[in-house]
Design a protein around this motif. Sequence first.
Motif, PDB file in Angstrom:
ATOM      1  N   VAL A  70       0.837  -1.193   0.000  1.00  0.00           N
ATOM      2  CA  VAL A  70       0.000   0.000   0.000  1.00  0.00           C
ATOM      3  C   VAL A  70       0.874   1.246   0.000  1.00  0.00           C
ATOM      4  O   VAL A  70       1.928   1.284   0.642  1.00  0.00           O
ATOM      5  N   HIS A  78       0.047   5.549   0.435  1.00  0.00           N
ATOM      6  CA  HIS A  78      -1.052   6.277   1.070  1.00  0.00           C
ATOM      7  C   HIS A  78      -0.710   7.754   1.172  1.00  0.00           C
ATOM      8  O   HIS A  78       0.397   8.121   1.569  1.00  0.00           O
ATOM      9  N   ILE A 123      -5.455   5.950  -1.408  1.00  0.00           N
ATOM     10  CA  ILE A 123      -4.534   4.819  -1.325  1.00  0.00           C
ATOM     11  C   ILE A 123      -4.487   4.061  -2.646  1.00  0.00           C
ATOM     12  O   ILE A 123      -5.443   4.070  -3.421  1.00  0.00           O
ATOM     13  N   THR A 149      -0.072   3.931   8.316  1.00  0.00           N
ATOM     14  CA  THR A 149      -0.316   3.301   7.020  1.00  0.00           C
ATOM     15  C   THR A 149      -0.211   1.789   7.063  1.00  0.00           C
ATOM     16  O   THR A 149      -0.922   1.088   6.329  1.00  0.00           O
TER      17      THR A 149
END
Length: 387
Positions: free
Chosen positions: A219, A221, A310, A248
Amino acid sequence: MVEIEKIQSFAISNDPKDASGCGIFGIFNTKGDLIDGNKIVSAIDIMRDRGNGLGSGYAAYGIYPEFKNYYALHLMIDDDLAKRAVEDFLERRVMVAERSGIPTRGMKNRKRPMFFVYFVLPRAQGTKAESEYMSETDADEFINKLVFFINENINGAFVISSGKNMGIFKGIGYPDEIANFFRIERYKAYCWTAHNRFPTNTPGWWGGAHPFGLLDWTVVHNGEISSYGANKRYLEMHGYKCTQKTDTEAIVYLADLIVRKHKIPIELLAKIFSAPLWEEIERMPQDQKKLYKALRIIYGRALLNGPFSILLTFKGGIMALNDRIKLRPLVVGKKDGVYYFSSEEAAIKHICSDIKDISSPDAGEPVIARLTDEAYNVYYGVQDEED
C-alpha cells in the motif's frame, strides 16, 4: 523582486501538516507487459514538492520470474549481528533457495541500513518445539507469522516485503535519490507503485517510508488515518502487530485479514474502508441496506477514518480508493490496457502525453484493475477460485 519572494514563500511550506503532503503514483498493465523502472521514477519525481525528503519508495510486481514460486523476503538490516540472527532464524524455519544483497549505490552523507533478499519456502520443522511454534500448514500464514516474529523480536531487522515475484524498495530520501540508490532502472514490472513522503504525525525513518507490504499486499497512502488507534487494537485482537511506527501499515494488515483470512472480496473491502454514511445506507434498496449494515456492524473497527487516497496492490491486481468524503486527490487514467493512478493529472500526462481517458473517482468508489486471465497464468499459474 517582491513577487518572486512571494512565490517562493508559497512554494516552500513551513507548516508540518501541509494538507497536500505526500504523492502517490501507480502503473498497471493488465496484459502483463513489463514496464521500465525509469517510467515510474519520472512520474513520481514530477511531484517532488509533495514530499520533504523524509521518505520515498517503490513496489514492483513480476521482477523475479526465475524465483516466482518462492517468497521473496526483502530485509532491511542494521548490522552484521542482526544479519546473523536473521539467517540463523531462517535456517531453522524455511528452505532458502537463494540469498543475496539487493543491488544498491552509495548515498552521500547519509547513514543507511543494509538490504538483502532471501527466496524462501516453508519447510517441516526440525524439532518438536519449533514444530509447535510454527505448525501452520498454510504457506501464506506460515510466512505471515515468520515476518511478524522477525519484525517484533530481532533487533535491527525488518522484513519490508514478503510476497512472491515482487519486492519493495524504500528509504529516506526524495524519489530520485531512492531510485538511484536501489538502481530502480534495472527492474521491469507489470505493476509499479511509488510514494513521495511528507510525514505528519510519525517519524521519518527507513522502515517508515512507503510502500508497506505483507505477503503479496502493498500500500501507498496520502493522508492521515485518524482511526489508527481503533484499527490497531482490532488488528491486535487477530494476532497482527504494528511495528513500523506509522498509521499506514494498518491498511495492509487489514486487507490481509479481511480478504485473505475472512475471504471477503476486494470490492467489499473498499466498502469497509470507505463505508457509506448511515444516512446513505438507510436510503439503499433493502438487499443493499442489509449487506452494508452487516459490514458496518461486523467491520466497524476496520473503517478508515480521516482524509486518504490509497493504492492497494495484490497478486494480479490493484485498487485505488479515496476516503468517503474525498479529502485527498486521486486521478485515474487508462490507455491501451494500462492504468495510471496519481495524486496529480500532470504526472500521468508527463509519461503518457496523448492519454485521453482521465477521470477523478467519486468519494469511496474503488477503481480496480486486474491482469487478464492469460497474463495471470503467466505470472502465477492457473488462478484459484479464492484468488
